[in-house]
Motif scaffolding. Structure first.
Motif, PDB file in Angstrom:
ATOM      1  N   SER A   1      39.257  37.897  61.192  1.00 19.49           N
ATOM      2  CA  SER A   1      39.460  39.232  61.734  1.00 19.49           C
ATOM      3  C   SER A   1      38.155  39.940  62.098  1.00 19.49           C
ATOM      4  N   ARG A   2      38.212  40.703  63.191  1.00 12.73           N
ATOM      5  CA  ARG A   2      37.085  41.549  63.594  1.00 12.73           C
ATOM      6  C   ARG A   2      37.206  42.963  63.046  1.00 12.73           C
ATOM      7  N   VAL A   3      38.285  43.238  62.309  1.00 10.48           N
ATOM      8  CA  VAL A   3      38.468  44.517  61.635  1.00 10.48           C
ATOM      9  C   VAL A   3      38.600  44.214  60.141  1.00 10.48           C
ATOM     10  N   PRO A   4      38.050  45.039  59.246  1.00  9.07           N
ATOM     11  CA  PRO A   4      38.147  44.743  57.813  1.00  9.07           C
ATOM     12  C   PRO A   4      39.596  44.647  57.337  1.00  9.07           C
ATOM     13  N   ILE A   5      39.831  43.688  56.448  1.00  8.91           N
ATOM     14  CA  ILE A   5      41.132  43.503  55.820  1.00  8.91           C
ATOM     15  C   ILE A   5      41.031  44.037  54.391  1.00  8.91           C
ATOM     16  N   ALA A   6      42.014  44.832  53.987  1.00 15.14           N
ATOM     17  CA  ALA A   6      41.955  45.525  52.692  1.00 15.14           C
ATOM     18  C   ALA A   6      43.211  45.254  51.884  1.00 15.14           C
ATOM     19  N   GLY A   7      43.115  45.482  50.559  1.00 11.16           N
ATOM     20  CA  GLY A   7      44.290  45.371  49.702  1.00 11.16           C
ATOM     21  C   GLY A   7      43.909  45.141  48.251  1.00 11.16           C
ATOM     22  N   GLY A   8      44.930  44.914  47.414  1.00 11.50           N
ATOM     23  CA  GLY A   8      44.697  44.565  46.020  1.00 11.50           C
ATOM     24  C   GLY A   8      45.310  45.501  45.001  1.00 11.50           C
TER      25      GLY A   8
ATOM     26  N   PRO B   1      40.334  39.369  36.241  1.00 13.00           N
ATOM     27  CA  PRO B   1      40.185  37.931  36.486  1.00 13.00           C
ATOM     28  C   PRO B   1      40.768  37.491  37.827  1.00 13.00           C
ATOM     29  N   GLU B   2      41.968  37.970  38.162  1.00 18.68           N
ATOM     30  CA  GLU B   2      42.575  37.591  39.438  1.00 18.68           C
ATOM     31  C   GLU B   2      41.820  38.205  40.611  1.00 18.68           C
ATOM     32  N   LEU B   3      41.451  39.466  40.503  1.00 19.94           N
ATOM     33  CA  LEU B   3      40.768  40.128  41.610  1.00 19.94           C
ATOM     34  C   LEU B   3      39.362  39.582  41.815  1.00 19.94           C
ATOM     35  N   ARG B   4      38.686  39.183  40.746  1.00 15.98           N
ATOM     36  CA  ARG B   4      37.389  38.525  40.891  1.00 15.98           C
ATOM     37  C   ARG B   4      37.544  37.211  41.662  1.00 15.98           C
ATOM     38  N   TYR B   5      38.571  36.436  41.299  1.00 16.98           N
ATOM     39  CA  TYR B   5      38.853  35.185  42.014  1.00 16.98           C
ATOM     40  C   TYR B   5      39.094  35.461  43.493  1.00 16.98           C
ATOM     41  N   MET B   6      39.867  36.503  43.792  1.00 15.53           N
ATOM     42  CA  MET B   6      40.144  36.845  45.182  1.00 15.53           C
ATOM     43  C   MET B   6      38.881  37.297  45.909  1.00 15.53           C
ATOM     44  N   ALA B   7      38.014  38.020  45.204  1.00 15.30           N
ATOM     45  CA  ALA B   7      36.751  38.441  45.823  1.00 15.30           C
ATOM     46  C   ALA B   7      35.861  37.243  46.097  1.00 15.30           C
ATOM     47  N   GLN B   8      35.843  36.300  45.182  1.00 12.10           N
ATOM     48  CA  GLN B   8      35.041  35.087  45.393  1.00 12.10           C
ATOM     49  C   GLN B   8      35.547  34.292  46.584  1.00 12.10           C
TER      50      GLN B   8
ATOM     51  N   ARG C   1      36.910  35.685  49.123  1.00 10.92           N
ATOM     52  CA  ARG C   1      36.844  36.610  50.256  1.00 10.92           C
ATOM     53  C   ARG C   1      38.226  36.826  50.865  1.00 10.92           C
ATOM     54  N   CYS C   2      39.218  37.096  49.982  1.00  9.42           N
ATOM     55  CA  CYS C   2      40.566  37.376  50.461  1.00  9.42           C
ATOM     56  C   CYS C   2      40.624  38.693  51.217  1.00  9.42           C
ATOM     57  N   TYR C   3      39.833  39.658  50.787  1.00 11.27           N
ATOM     58  CA  TYR C   3      39.761  40.964  51.438  1.00 11.27           C
ATOM     59  C   TYR C   3      38.303  41.335  51.674  1.00 11.27           C
ATOM     60  N   ASP C   4      38.110  42.213  52.644  1.00 13.38           N
ATOM     61  CA  ASP C   4      36.788  42.811  52.876  1.00 13.38           C
ATOM     62  C   ASP C   4      36.626  44.090  52.061  1.00 13.38           C
ATOM     63  N   ILE C   5      37.743  44.776  51.802  1.00 13.71           N
ATOM     64  CA  ILE C   5      37.755  46.012  51.012  1.00 13.71           C
ATOM     65  C   ILE C   5      38.803  45.843  49.928  1.00 13.71           C
ATOM     66  N   PHE C   6      38.398  45.969  48.670  1.00 11.70           N
ATOM     67  CA  PHE C   6      39.341  45.817  47.559  1.00 11.70           C
ATOM     68  C   PHE C   6      39.834  47.188  47.102  1.00 11.70           C
ATOM     69  N   GLN C   7      41.153  47.260  46.847  1.00 13.43           N
ATOM     70  CA  GLN C   7      41.815  48.531  46.543  1.00 13.43           C
ATOM     71  C   GLN C   7      42.714  48.424  45.300  1.00 13.43           C
ATOM     72  N   PRO C   8      42.199  47.990  44.168  1.00 13.37           N
ATOM     73  CA  PRO C   8      43.039  47.941  42.964  1.00 13.37           C
ATOM     74  C   PRO C   8      43.357  49.343  42.471  1.00 13.37           C
ATOM     75  N   ASP C   9      44.424  49.440  41.700  1.00 13.71           N
ATOM     76  CA  ASP C   9      44.877  50.709  41.146  1.00 13.71           C
ATOM     77  C   ASP C   9      44.873  50.584  39.629  1.00 13.71           C
ATOM     78  N   ALA C  10      44.214  51.517  38.939  1.00 14.59           N
ATOM     79  CA  ALA C  10      44.104  51.455  37.486  1.00 14.59           C
ATOM     80  C   ALA C  10      45.460  51.415  36.800  1.00 14.59           C
ATOM     81  N   MET C  11      46.475  51.992  37.408  1.00 18.97           N
ATOM     82  CA  MET C  11      47.782  52.072  36.775  1.00 18.97           C
ATOM     83  C   MET C  11      48.484  50.723  36.740  1.00 18.97           C
ATOM     84  N   TRP C  12      48.136  49.825  37.635  1.00 20.39           N
ATOM     85  CA  TRP C  12      48.722  48.490  37.693  1.00 20.39           C
ATOM     86  C   TRP C  12      47.719  47.385  37.369  1.00 20.39           C
ATOM     87  N   SER C  13      46.500  47.530  37.811  1.00 21.91           N
ATOM     88  CA  SER C  13      45.572  46.398  37.924  1.00 21.91           C
ATOM     89  C   SER C  13      44.481  46.364  36.862  1.00 21.91           C
TER      90      SER C  13
END
Length: 410
Positions: free
Chosen positions: A242-249, A257-264, A266-278
């Motif tokens: 993608s030429r536009v950033p992909i976000a989520g999480g 642990p899961e989000l670190r794996y996803m960052a490694q 490069r599943c997303y360019d911008i990570f958006q976890p929520d403290a209430m769930w993640s």
């Protein structure tokens, strides 16, 4: 050393001023917003609050487990809090939403707002207006103009049509209409499927790539969650393409642990976890720190009630990203108003021309309107180290209040 001597659980709901049709729940039409609240207090009276979105009585049986896990413990031992939440998860629910209440106590004991306790120095954070509904082109234009007039320079819209040409036309039209006056992001709500009330489209990698191409041509800020949340390889392929950033999480309940794996990966360019769930405040802040080390963006998700907004705002203010990326401000009138979002708070979390000034009182800055809670909520579980009270199963407010009053008179 102070210890936890009280646990109270509440269910509350508030009327919405107009129907609200959340984009992520096709076929749903809400007239109320519901939430669970937890109140903990130490033996010397320092209290902490947190709250989570609710549908009804789905968490009515969690009191004993929480009381067993936390009564008599040190509220400042966040590592122990995480250990006990993981133990409780063996029963089928991940209660990350209760963790911020312990940070609330910890901040009050330290005499600091939580974001400063975490090392943050950003007293103001940049916001984006986060719409929650799929709307027609004219209605979407009117919404963007209204948010722009209120001072926002970024807005997130929603798309969720079976026909990808309709979704692409939506983003192209709004970007053209705003003519660079406001940056536009888009949430595709593909990370999870909420099909209780109606079916929903499933995007594959091909559709996501075509949409990303259109978003890049329209100059969008980012494309949020265009693929299912467990398709790690496809997400990484899309982000690389993608030429536009992909976000989520936002809903990865395994936390860091899961989000670190996803960052490694490069599943997303911008990570958006929520403290209430993640993973609570602790793990979501760890995600932000890891994103910094990897050259990735970070901005927590905060759609939900006003407590979730405040809690995640402390993470954003402590993350160092507060002036690089905007933070989510849930706001979608006429249904999802600030007053409805913050219904049980003593004062709504108001923006100032698209910015939010962080609370300066110790803790999270959550001040509950006890009159509103008494009117709109019920306490269904109360426990101390000496006694426990399950309230009547009917969740009838007057019955709950009579039960609590009898206990207080003893």
């Amino acid at each position: 050393m102070p210890v936890i001597d009280l646990v109270e659980l509440y269910y509350a709901s508030a009327d919405l001023p107009a129907p609200f049709e959340p984009a992520w729940v096709p076929g749903s039409r809400r007239m109320k917003t519901g939430f669970y609240l937890i109140r903990i207090a130490t033996d010397d009276g320092v209290e902490g609050w947190s709250g989570f979105s609710a549908s009804g009585k789905e968490r009515a049986g969690i009191g004993d487990g929480i009381a067993d896990a936390f009564l008599g413990t040190d509220p400042t031992d966040i590592d122990l809090v995480h250990e006990r939440i993981k133990i409780l998860a063996n029963g089928g629910l991940r209660h990350w939403w209760i963790e911020p209440a312990f940070w609330d106590v910890k901040g009050k004991l330290a005499g600091l707002p939580v974001y400063k306790l975490l090392g943050g120095t950003d007293d103001r954070i940049w916001l984006y207006a986060s719409s929650g509904e799929v709307r027609g082109i004219e209605a979407r234009r009117e919404e963007a103009e209204a948010r722009f007039a209120e001072g926002f320079n970024v807005m997130k819209m929603r798309v969720h049509d079976w026909d990808e040409a309709v979704d692409i036309a939506q983003i192209q039209d709004l970007a053209d209409h705003m003519k660079g006056r406001m940056r536009i992001a888009v949430d595709c709500n593909q990370a999870f499927r909420m099909t209780l009330h109606g079916n929903a489209p499933i995007w594959d990698l091909g559709r996501a790539k075509r949409f990303a191409d259109a978003a890049a041509e329209a100059g969008l800020f980012w494309v949020e969650e265009p693929l299912y949340m467990e398709w790690y390889d496809d997400m990484a392929a899309l982000a690389a393409y993608s030429r536009v950033p992909i976000a989520g999480g936002e809903l990865h309940t395994s936390g860091y642990p899961e989000l670190r794996y996803m960052a490694q990966k490069r599943c997303y360019d911008i990570f958006q976890p929520d403290a209430m769930w993640s993973g609570g405040i602790k793990q979501v802040l760890q995600v932000g720190e890891f994103c910094r080390s990897q050259g990735l963006g970070f901005s927590p998700h905060s759609w939900g009630n006003g407590l979730g907004f405040l809690i995640n705002a402390h993470i954003m203010a402590a993350s160092g990203f507060a002036k690089e990326y905007p933070f989510e401000y849930p706001y979608c009138p006429p249904g999802w108003t600030l007053e409805a979002r913050d219904a049980i708070l003593a004062r709504p979390s108001m923006h100032e021309n698209g910015w939010f000034s962080m609370p300066q009182e110790p803790g999270l800055g959550i001040e509950i309107d006890r009159k509103a809670l008494d009117k709109q909520g019920v306490c269904f579980f109360r426990a101390t180290r000496k006694e426990r009270h399950w309230m009547p199963e009917t969740l009838d407010g007057s019955a709950m209040r009579r039960e609590i009053s009898r206990e207080g008179a003893q």
